[in-house]
Design an enzyme around this catalytic site. Structure first.
Site, PDB file in Angstrom:
ATOM      1  N   GLU A   1       1.179  -5.341 -13.343  1.00  0.00           N
ATOM      2  CA  GLU A   1      -0.212  -4.889 -13.255  1.00  0.00           C
ATOM      3  C   GLU A   1      -0.480  -4.477 -11.814  1.00  0.00           C
ATOM      4  OE1 GLU A   1      -2.447  -4.531 -15.716  1.00  0.00           O
ATOM      5  OE2 GLU A   1      -0.818  -5.060 -17.077  1.00  0.00           O
TER       6      GLU A   1
ATOM      7  N   ASP B   1      -1.542  -3.362   3.659  1.00  0.00           N
ATOM      8  CA  ASP B   1      -1.778  -2.109   4.385  1.00  0.00           C
ATOM      9  C   ASP B   1      -3.146  -2.114   5.066  1.00  0.00           C
ATOM     10  OD1 ASP B   1      -1.195   0.407   5.301  1.00  0.00           O
ATOM     11  OD2 ASP B   1      -1.886   1.426   3.485  1.00  0.00           O
TER      12      ASP B   1
ATOM     13  N   ARG C   1      -2.401  -3.886  -3.560  1.00  0.00           N
ATOM     14  CA  ARG C   1      -2.316  -3.073  -2.344  1.00  0.00           C
ATOM     15  C   ARG C   1      -3.691  -2.999  -1.696  1.00  0.00           C
ATOM     16  NH1 ARG C   1       0.943   2.146  -0.535  1.00  0.00           N
ATOM     17  NH2 ARG C   1       0.084   2.252   1.558  1.00  0.00           N
TER      18      ARG C   1
ATOM     19  N   SER D   1       4.560   3.350  -2.155  1.00  0.00           N
ATOM     20  CA  SER D   1       5.193   3.443  -0.833  1.00  0.00           C
ATOM     21  C   SER D   1       6.565   2.769  -0.743  1.00  0.00           C
ATOM     22  CB  SER D   1       4.260   2.864   0.250  1.00  0.00           C
ATOM     23  OG  SER D   1       3.098   3.617   0.327  1.00  0.00           O
TER      24      SER D   1
ATOM     25  N   GLY E   1      -3.613  -1.053  11.069  1.00  0.00           N
ATOM     26  CA  GLY E   1      -3.887  -0.059  12.116  1.00  0.00           C
ATOM     27  C   GLY E   1      -5.302   0.481  12.013  1.00  0.00           C
ATOM     28  N   ARG E   2      -5.703   0.855  10.806  1.00  0.00           N
ATOM     29  CA  ARG E   2      -7.062   1.410  10.632  1.00  0.00           C
ATOM     30  C   ARG E   2      -8.123   0.367  10.924  1.00  0.00           C
ATOM     31  NH1 ARG E   2      -5.935   3.536   4.920  1.00  0.00           N
ATOM     32  NH2 ARG E   2      -3.996   2.436   5.378  1.00  0.00           N
ATOM     33  N   TRP E   3      -7.852  -0.866  10.546  1.00  0.00           N
ATOM     34  CA  TRP E   3      -8.812  -1.947  10.833  1.00  0.00           C
ATOM     35  C   TRP E   3      -9.033  -2.035  12.341  1.00  0.00           C
ATOM     36  CZ3 TRP E   3      -8.665  -6.299  13.829  1.00  0.00           C
ATOM     37  CH2 TRP E   3      -9.700  -7.216  13.637  1.00  0.00           C
TER      38      TRP E   3
ATOM     39  N   ARG F   1      -0.811   4.022  -3.863  1.00  0.00           N
ATOM     40  CA  ARG F   1       0.600   4.383  -4.052  1.00  0.00           C
ATOM     41  C   ARG F   1       1.487   3.166  -3.814  1.00  0.00           C
ATOM     42  NH1 ARG F   1      -1.122   7.642   0.419  1.00  0.00           N
ATOM     43  NH2 ARG F   1      -0.660   6.518   2.338  1.00  0.00           N
TER      44      ARG F   1
ATOM     45  N   ASN G   1       9.623   1.740   8.273  1.00  0.00           N
ATOM     46  CA  ASN G   1       8.866   1.288   9.450  1.00  0.00           C
ATOM     47  C   ASN G   1       9.703   1.292  10.733  1.00  0.00           C
ATOM     48  OD1 ASN G   1       6.808  -1.178   7.675  1.00  0.00           O
ATOM     49  ND2 ASN G   1       6.383   0.963   8.144  1.00  0.00           N
TER      50      ASN G   1
HETATM   51  C1  FPP Z   1       0.677  -1.889   7.340  1.00  0.00           C
HETATM   52  O1  FPP Z   1      -0.430  -1.570   8.130  1.00  0.00           O
HETATM   53  C2  FPP Z   1       1.300  -3.100   7.815  1.00  0.00           C
HETATM   54  C3  FPP Z   1       2.561  -3.184   8.300  1.00  0.00           C
HETATM   55  C4  FPP Z   1       3.462  -2.031   8.419  1.00  0.00           C
HETATM   56  C5  FPP Z   1       3.116  -4.436   8.773  1.00  0.00           C
HETATM   57  C6  FPP Z   1       2.654  -5.660   8.064  1.00  0.00           C
HETATM   58  C7  FPP Z   1       2.698  -6.769   9.021  1.00  0.00           C
HETATM   59  C8  FPP Z   1       1.819  -7.797   9.057  1.00  0.00           C
HETATM   60  C9  FPP Z   1       0.775  -7.988   8.057  1.00  0.00           C
HETATM   61  C10 FPP Z   1       1.834  -8.815  10.128  1.00  0.00           C
HETATM   62  C11 FPP Z   1       3.111  -9.537  10.326  1.00  0.00           C
HETATM   63  C12 FPP Z   1       3.728 -10.103   9.097  1.00  0.00           C
HETATM   64  C13 FPP Z   1       4.098 -11.377   8.945  1.00  0.00           C
HETATM   65  C14 FPP Z   1       4.795 -11.793   7.704  1.00  0.00           C
HETATM   66  C15 FPP Z   1       3.839 -12.394   9.967  1.00  0.00           C
HETATM   67  P1  FPP Z   1      -0.409  -0.204   8.905  1.00  0.00           P
HETATM   68  O2  FPP Z   1       0.044  -0.457  10.292  1.00  0.00           O
HETATM   69  O3  FPP Z   1       0.392   0.811   8.160  1.00  0.00           O
HETATM   70  O4  FPP Z   1      -1.925   0.183   8.878  1.00  0.00           O
HETATM   71  P2  FPP Z   1      -2.507   1.672   8.821  1.00  0.00           P
HETATM   72  O5  FPP Z   1      -2.037   2.270   7.524  1.00  0.00           O
HETATM   73  O6  FPP Z   1      -3.980   1.450   8.840  1.00  0.00           O
HETATM   74  O7  FPP Z   1      -2.008   2.383  10.026  1.00  0.00           O
END
Ligand code: FPP
Length: 259
Positions: A208, A20, A189, A197, A23-25, A195, A68
């Site tokens: 754990e 997770d 996480r 999720s 987006g925030r990063w 959480r 998603n």
């Molecule tokens: C959560 O960050 C991340 C996701 C919903 C997607 C995860 C995908 C990747 C790590 C990249 C692609 C995966 C592979 C296996 C190549 P978020 O967008 O919810 O972040 P935020 O909570 O900060 O908005």
């Protein structure tokens, strides 16, 4: 950043990660959410390599949840593209390193341009014994439990299962995760959220939990080792007493045979 691995008393056999914070990063750096996902894919490469090196047997990455699909169309499209690219670009490394690729989730919902390389790489890597990499795709814990319940009802109606015999072990055998993976030992996480999720709801019963404030694009080799070190200091009691556990040896962990 160092690739050194300190000695660990025990290693989890099965590590799951809720990746997770992409987006925030990105937003905190004035970038687009998609840029965060791109960097998140770089972390996936780093962490898969690190897990393989350390000796984790199974790594499950929560890459795309059932929920998603409701994200903006452009973001879903970008994530699908990223997945396809990952499967194509990492194919050689996955095969060269003896990694077996598998999935949990409703992968029939994935577009064909993701499904085709996914199915091909799963078949090509099926006999590999080095590490299992499981991608949770179009995955939801509740959805998987509901699917297991449906399958179990069908079996009961067909007379293959007596409802009086249904206990946690029988129910679990109908869960897709239990068909392809050992029990979950450690759930990580990122991003500071505390959480589950809708990830491994059943599977986290005795796992754990490890939470870190790092966003997923900031999570790499050292951060994985830190989580494994934290795990190795935990005492898993599974409802028993400390004395009982110390007498019997912990379930679900193995002594870390690190070189
Ligand atoms: C959560 O960050 C991340 C996701 C919903 C997607 C995860 C995908 C990747 C790590 C990249 C692609 C995966 C592979 C296996 C190549 P978020 O967008 O919810 O972040 P935020 O909570 O900060 O908005």
């Amino acid at each position: 950043m160092t690739d050194d691995v300190p000695a660990l008393r025990t290693l989890p056999r099965h590590v799951g990660i809720i990746m997770d914070g992409n987006g925030r990063w990105a937003r905190s750096r004035g970038l687009e959410r998609e840029d965060g996902h791109e960097r998140g894919a770089d972390s996936v490469r780093t962490v898969v390599r690190a897990a393989r090196k350390v000796g984790v047997e199974v790594l499950t990455l929560f890459a795309f949840s059932s929920q998603n699909w409701d994200r903006p169309h452009e973001e879903v499209f970008h994530l699908m593209e990223l997945l396809r690219r990952y499967l194509v670009q990492e194919r050689a490394e996955i095969l060269d390193n003896g990694i077996r690729l598998t999935t949990v989730g409703d992968t029939k919902r994935l577009p064909e341009y993701v499904r085709a390389p996914l199915i091909e790489l799963m078949a090509a890597s099926a006999q590999n014994q080095g590490m299992t990499l499981c991608l949770a795709l179009s995955y939801g814990g509740r959805e998987m439990i509901a699917k297991a319940a449906r399958d179990l009802c069908r079996a009961a109606i067909a007379g293959q299962v007596n409802p009086d015999d249904i206990n946690p072990e029988v129910f679990e055998s109908y869960l897709d995760s239990a068909k392809v993976l050992p029990p979950l030992d450690l759930l990580i996480r990122t991003s500071g959220e505390h959480r589950i999720s809708n990830f491994f709801l059943w599977e986290t019963a005795y796992a754990e939990l490890y939470f870190t404030d790092k966003q997923w694009p900031e999570f790499g080799h050292d951060e994985l080792v830190e989580a494994l070190q934290a795990y190795s200091k935990r005492e898993r009691r599974f409802g028993m007493t400390s004395e009982q556990v110390r007498g019997s040896g912990a379930r679900g962990s193995k002594a870390a045979g690190l070189d």
